[in-house]
Design a protein around this motif. Structure first.
Motif, PDB file in Angstrom:
ATOM      1  N   TYR A 336       0.822  -1.216   0.000  1.00 57.00           N
ATOM      2  CA  TYR A 336       0.000   0.000   0.000  1.00 57.00           C
ATOM      3  C   TYR A 336       0.847   1.253   0.000  1.00 57.00           C
ATOM      4  O   TYR A 336       0.537   2.212  -0.693  1.00 57.00           O
ATOM      5  N   VAL A 337       1.922   1.230   0.756  1.00 56.88           N
ATOM      6  CA  VAL A 337       2.822   2.390   0.751  1.00 56.88           C
ATOM      7  C   VAL A 337       3.373   2.585  -0.664  1.00 56.88           C
ATOM      8  O   VAL A 337       3.392   3.688  -1.194  1.00 56.88           O
ATOM      9  N   ASN A 338       3.773   1.499  -1.296  1.00 58.49           N
ATOM     10  CA  ASN A 338       4.297   1.592  -2.666  1.00 58.49           C
ATOM     11  C   ASN A 338       3.245   2.123  -3.631  1.00 58.49           C
ATOM     12  O   ASN A 338       3.536   2.915  -4.510  1.00 58.49           O
ATOM     13  N   LYS A 339       2.006   1.675  -3.441  1.00 62.75           N
ATOM     14  CA  LYS A 339       0.912   2.128  -4.302  1.00 62.75           C
ATOM     15  C   LYS A 339       0.736   3.653  -4.182  1.00 62.75           C
ATOM     16  O   LYS A 339       0.583   4.351  -5.175  1.00 62.75           O
ATOM     17  N   ILE A 340       0.768   4.130  -2.952  1.00 61.86           N
ATOM     18  CA  ILE A 340       0.628   5.573  -2.730  1.00 61.86           C
ATOM     19  C   ILE A 340       1.810   6.326  -3.346  1.00 61.86           C
ATOM     20  O   ILE A 340       1.650   7.343  -4.016  1.00 61.86           O
ATOM     21  N   GLN A 341       2.998   5.797  -3.111  1.00 65.30           N
ATOM     22  CA  GLN A 341       4.188   6.443  -3.659  1.00 65.30           C
ATOM     23  C   GLN A 341       4.090   6.521  -5.177  1.00 65.30           C
ATOM     24  O   GLN A 341       4.396   7.550  -5.770  1.00 65.30           O
TER      25      GLN A 341
ATOM     26  N   TYR B  12      -0.767  -7.163  10.425  1.00 63.87           N
ATOM     27  CA  TYR B  12      -1.319  -6.943   9.095  1.00 63.87           C
ATOM     28  C   TYR B  12      -1.572  -5.458   8.862  1.00 63.87           C
ATOM     29  O   TYR B  12      -1.784  -5.033   7.733  1.00 63.87           O
ATOM     30  N   GLU B  13      -1.619  -4.691   9.922  1.00 68.92           N
ATOM     31  CA  GLU B  13      -1.878  -3.258   9.807  1.00 68.92           C
ATOM     32  C   GLU B  13      -0.603  -2.435   9.991  1.00 68.92           C
ATOM     33  O   GLU B  13      -0.661  -1.249  10.324  1.00 68.92           O
ATOM     34  N   HIS B  14       0.518  -3.071   9.762  1.00 72.66           N
ATOM     35  CA  HIS B  14       1.821  -2.416   9.854  1.00 72.66           C
ATOM     36  C   HIS B  14       1.853  -1.130   9.017  1.00 72.66           C
ATOM     37  O   HIS B  14       2.308  -0.082   9.479  1.00 72.66           O
ATOM     38  N   GLU B  15       1.355  -1.227   7.807  1.00 68.01           N
ATOM     39  CA  GLU B  15       1.466  -0.078   6.900  1.00 68.01           C
ATOM     40  C   GLU B  15       0.529   1.057   7.272  1.00 68.01           C
ATOM     41  O   GLU B  15       0.882   2.228   7.162  1.00 68.01           O
ATOM     42  N   ILE B  16      -0.691   0.697   7.737  1.00 67.29           N
ATOM     43  CA  ILE B  16      -1.591   1.789   8.120  1.00 67.29           C
ATOM     44  C   ILE B  16      -1.111   2.432   9.413  1.00 67.29           C
ATOM     45  O   ILE B  16      -1.363   3.604   9.661  1.00 67.29           O
ATOM     46  N   GLN B 232     -18.707   7.579   6.085  1.00 62.67           N
ATOM     47  CA  GLN B 232     -18.965   7.286   4.674  1.00 62.67           C
ATOM     48  C   GLN B 232     -18.647   5.834   4.443  1.00 62.67           C
ATOM     49  O   GLN B 232     -17.625   5.345   4.897  1.00 62.67           O
ATOM     50  N   LYS B 233     -19.496   5.148   3.737  1.00 63.23           N
ATOM     51  CA  LYS B 233     -19.082   3.802   3.386  1.00 63.23           C
ATOM     52  C   LYS B 233     -19.809   3.290   2.152  1.00 63.23           C
ATOM     53  O   LYS B 233     -20.911   3.721   1.842  1.00 63.23           O
ATOM     54  N   THR B 234     -19.140   2.397   1.482  1.00 59.56           N
ATOM     55  CA  THR B 234     -19.782   1.649   0.417  1.00 59.56           C
ATOM     56  C   THR B 234     -20.378   0.425   1.107  1.00 59.56           C
ATOM     57  O   THR B 234     -20.892   0.539   2.205  1.00 59.56           O
ATOM     58  N   GLU B 235     -20.321  -0.725   0.509  1.00 63.82           N
ATOM     59  CA  GLU B 235     -20.925  -1.896   1.146  1.00 63.82           C
ATOM     60  C   GLU B 235     -20.277  -2.099   2.521  1.00 63.82           C
ATOM     61  O   GLU B 235     -20.936  -2.221   3.518  1.00 63.82           O
ATOM     62  N   PHE B 236     -18.997  -2.187   2.543  1.00 64.76           N
ATOM     63  CA  PHE B 236     -18.288  -1.935   3.799  1.00 64.76           C
ATOM     64  C   PHE B 236     -16.900  -1.440   3.426  1.00 64.76           C
ATOM     65  O   PHE B 236     -16.457  -1.603   2.294  1.00 64.76           O
ATOM     66  N   LEU B 237     -16.247  -0.782   4.368  1.00 66.26           N
ATOM     67  CA  LEU B 237     -14.948  -0.184   4.066  1.00 66.26           C
ATOM     68  C   LEU B 237     -13.919  -1.277   3.787  1.00 66.26           C
ATOM     69  O   LEU B 237     -13.677  -2.123   4.626  1.00 66.26           O
ATOM     70  N   ASP B 238     -13.337  -1.272   2.600  1.00 61.47           N
ATOM     71  CA  ASP B 238     -12.289  -2.257   2.360  1.00 61.47           C
ATOM     72  C   ASP B 238     -10.946  -1.686   2.812  1.00 61.47           C
ATOM     73  O   ASP B 238     -10.847  -0.546   3.272  1.00 61.47           O
ATOM     74  N   PHE B 239      -9.930  -2.504   2.688  1.00 63.54           N
ATOM     75  CA  PHE B 239      -8.644  -2.139   3.255  1.00 63.54           C
ATOM     76  C   PHE B 239      -8.095  -0.862   2.624  1.00 63.54           C
ATOM     77  O   PHE B 239      -7.585   0.009   3.322  1.00 63.54           O
ATOM     78  N   ASP B 240      -8.228  -0.725   1.298  1.00 65.99           N
ATOM     79  CA  ASP B 240      -7.723   0.477   0.616  1.00 65.99           C
ATOM     80  C   ASP B 240      -8.336   1.745   1.174  1.00 65.99           C
ATOM     81  O   ASP B 240      -7.648   2.712   1.466  1.00 65.99           O
ATOM     82  N   LYS B 241      -9.659   1.698   1.343  1.00 64.76           N
ATOM     83  CA  LYS B 241     -10.329   2.900   1.838  1.00 64.76           C
ATOM     84  C   LYS B 241      -9.968   3.157   3.292  1.00 64.76           C
ATOM     85  O   LYS B 241      -9.746   4.283   3.706  1.00 64.76           O
ATOM     86  N   LYS B 242      -9.909   2.075   4.074  1.00 63.16           N
ATOM     87  CA  LYS B 242      -9.554   2.263   5.483  1.00 63.16           C
ATOM     88  C   LYS B 242      -8.136   2.796   5.608  1.00 63.16           C
ATOM     89  O   LYS B 242      -7.807   3.566   6.498  1.00 63.16           O
ATOM     90  N   TYR B 243      -7.305   2.340   4.673  1.00 61.14           N
ATOM     91  CA  TYR B 243      -5.914   2.774   4.666  1.00 61.14           C
ATOM     92  C   TYR B 243      -5.828   4.292   4.580  1.00 61.14           C
ATOM     93  O   TYR B 243      -5.137   4.948   5.357  1.00 61.14           O
ATOM     94  N   LEU B 244      -6.567   4.845   3.644  1.00 57.98           N
ATOM     95  CA  LEU B 244      -6.574   6.303   3.492  1.00 57.98           C
ATOM     96  C   LEU B 244      -7.218   6.948   4.710  1.00 57.98           C
ATOM     97  O   LEU B 244      -6.808   7.998   5.179  1.00 57.98           O
ATOM     98  N   ASP B 245      -8.220   6.252   5.242  1.00 53.53           N
ATOM     99  CA  ASP B 245      -8.937   6.742   6.408  1.00 53.53           C
ATOM    100  C   ASP B 245      -8.016   6.934   7.616  1.00 53.53           C
ATOM    101  O   ASP B 245      -8.281   7.761   8.483  1.00 53.53           O
ATOM    102  N   PHE B 246      -6.951   6.150   7.660  1.00 52.81           N
ATOM    103  CA  PHE B 246      -6.064   6.215   8.823  1.00 52.81           C
ATOM    104  C   PHE B 246      -5.202   7.474   8.855  1.00 52.81           C
ATOM    105  O   PHE B 246      -4.573   7.761   9.863  1.00 52.81           O
ATOM    106  N   SER B 247      -5.156   8.195   7.730  1.00 51.94           N
ATOM    107  CA  SER B 247      -4.367   9.428   7.738  1.00 51.94           C
ATOM    108  C   SER B 247      -5.257  10.664   7.812  1.00 51.94           C
ATOM    109  O   SER B 247      -4.833  11.774   7.555  1.00 51.94           O
ATOM    110  N   ARG B 248      -6.511  10.451   8.208  1.00 56.03           N
ATOM    111  CA  ARG B 248      -7.470  11.573   8.276  1.00 56.03           C
ATOM    112  C   ARG B 248      -7.059  12.620   9.296  1.00 56.03           C
ATOM    113  O   ARG B 248      -6.799  12.308  10.453  1.00 56.03           O
TER     114      ARG B 248
END
Lengths: 346, 346
Positions: A336-341, B12-16, B232-248
């Motif tokens: 994911y970090v790579n994707k953002i980069q 698994y959430e190392h990157e977020i 905000q959510k679609t069917e449910f928040l997937d990892f990509d969206k949550k990922y961005l959500d973590f930098s809110r």
């Protein structure tokens, strides 16, 4: 197989951990090394040949090598040049009763440093060390518990029916526990319990209730059980008696409750043990009231490992030590970090 | 007040955790020092001025000082003579989402080394990180949850009513979670979920269910709440969206559900927070179904600390950091060992 017994720790049960650990010399034929955690959470290596209870009460343990934690094990500084030396052992046995040992702190630390150990993992520690959480967990796995009320320090507490038994949620070995027979005794008992803990549970006290203990473990998906014992008790085991109980090495006497109850106790144990307790040898203490089985408590690190309940504890111990649960591999790929980069064009 | 942000970790959430931690530079006015835990659980001190996500994906973090734990803090070896040096900070903030950070391992380690930290303590980590234990706990504190079934890997699994939502018990950020619409989709979803975890829960999936988030904390016995947000959510928040959500960092929009529901959500939060979550700022995610409030999940280390839900996060953070829960003093007196010694006449 060489075993490192980790004991002591910041705990109201610090002293029973000492006697329980010393008892293991008579229980296990393994080569043993003792890692003592003192009240300041400083660690010392105590040679198996030198260990005795007086060593700790006198403070003389501190003459032995100080130990620190690093990935993969326990280390000490040795020789003239204070060279770092890895203490040799195969598996650690967490025998620090109560406190750090049973509340998840010590198991987490061992886990963090990748030290293989026999004991409940962090989750199992929390589930068994906090009586309030135990109640909710037991209900989730369809095991009955006595009814109870939960109170924190700031709650107003009202008891309508006596006698009750009042327990701090987090302490073992009957510390802070009181049987309360009337309203007059209540406030003193509350003062004592809240001295030890910020939360308590209050249960009906059933005089003469039948209690049965069953220890066991799971190895490669198969349960191995001890005999069922009816423990000796007066009104309830006080700390002095439990203290002596922790150094038990002579075999217990089996009780036969008939096929139905024997099975119900074992099935309750299985549901409680679940996958959560893998890697540990635990003792579950049950009540039987009107032919129904109720969980009293889960001893996730029972005194002297409940060795006295097993016909061949050494064999069981070796099996558990050789089949500890493995952690799942967690891949860290920076996808994911790579994707953002790359989206940023950097 | 200088804050040490501890992040990354075996998760698994190392990157977020990385993006969440970097976001804190825009959120907190405090002086920050970053302690990174890599996938091998090696620790590094990353200067606040040098931190960016690429540093980690490239592996260049390892050029910074390696850090080790000792009583009271984080240490590094510095200078020509590799002298041990204490890293200066006042309070640690555990921002390692998922894995070690939220399952109790890291909080236990910080506790063991007497490092003051903002995060749930070990018990609260376990109660919130394992969805099965959360369910039992919620029931114990009289908070509703959706009905569910719990299965371990060896169980035979039967689903009668679709759609369902299938969740590994231990992972956050929707990892391994699947909405399953029919029998055909089930076995694939099970394979995926059991890839991540040994146990799962299956709940009914309610399409379009209303979800509301409330963050909060307790300082000196008083609750401080955020606004209630309808995420905000679609069917449910997937990892990509949550990922961005973590930098809110931009403020969220408040939703008003009327006095009754607003209160019910806050009262549910209070019962969940209990005394167990003291020392942490958490976000509880609730469902509302037919005017009833159900707990979905407790985020014990929410993304970027849910700063966007609070009107003055800096003020709240300072209050929490200045009022961390204190451990009870445990006297270790060797009273019992001495009693035995004197009985023995030694």
């Amino acid at each position: 197989m060489k075993i490192a017994i980790v004991f002591g720790g910041l705990s109201y049960e610090h002293e029973i951990s000492i006697v329980s650990s010393i008892a293991m010399k008579d229980v296990l034929r393994n080569e043993l090394v003792y890692i003592f955690i003192d009240k300041n959470r400083d660690l010392y290596e105590i040679p198996s040949s030198k260990i005795n209870s007086k060593l700790f009460s006198s403070g003389n343990y501190s003459k032995f090598d100080k130990v620190f934690l690093k990935k993969g094990g326990f280390y000490k500084l040795s020789g003239l040049f204070k060279k770092e030396q890895n203490i040799d052992f195969d598996v650690a046995l967490n025998l620090s009763h109560g406190g750090d040992g049973e509340d998840g702190i010590l198991s987490s630390v061992l886990d963090f440093y990748n030290i293989p150990f026999i004991a409940p993992r962090t989750e199992a520690c929390v589930v068994s060390s906090n009586k309030f959480i135990t109640k909710g967990y037991a209900q989730s796995v369809d095991v009955l518990t006595l009814p109870y009320k939960y109170y924190t320090k700031s709650d107003s507490i009202k008891v309508d029916m006596f006698p009750v038994i009042l327990k701090p949620v987090k302490l073992g070995s009957s510390i802070g526990v009181a049987i309360v027979k009337n309203q007059e005794e209540l406030s003193y008992a509350l003062d004592v319990a809240f001295e030890f803990d910020d939360a308590i549970i209050i249960e009906p006290f059933i005089s003469g209730v039948k209690e049965y203990n069953l220890a066991g473990t799971k190895v490669n998906g198969e349960f191995i059980f001890s005999i069922i014992e009816e423990p000796q008790k007066t009104e309830f085991l006080d700390f002095d008696k439990k203290y002596l109980d922790f150094s038990r090495t002579s075999k217990a006497k089996e009780v036969d409750l008939g096929e139905k109850l024997n099975n119900e106790i074992k099935e309750s144990f299985k549901r409680l043990y679940n996958t959560i307790f893998e890697g540990s040898i635990i003792r579950c203490d049950f009540f039987v009231v009107e032919d129904k089985v109720y969980l009293n408590e889960i001893n996730s690190i029972p005194g002297s490992m409940a060795n006295y309940l097993f016909s061949d504890f050494q064999d069981l111990f070796t099996k558990v030590a050789s089949n500890l649960p493995k952690k799942k591999h967690i891949p860290i790929t920076y996808e994911y970090v790579n994707k953002i980069q790359s989206a940023k064009g950097k």
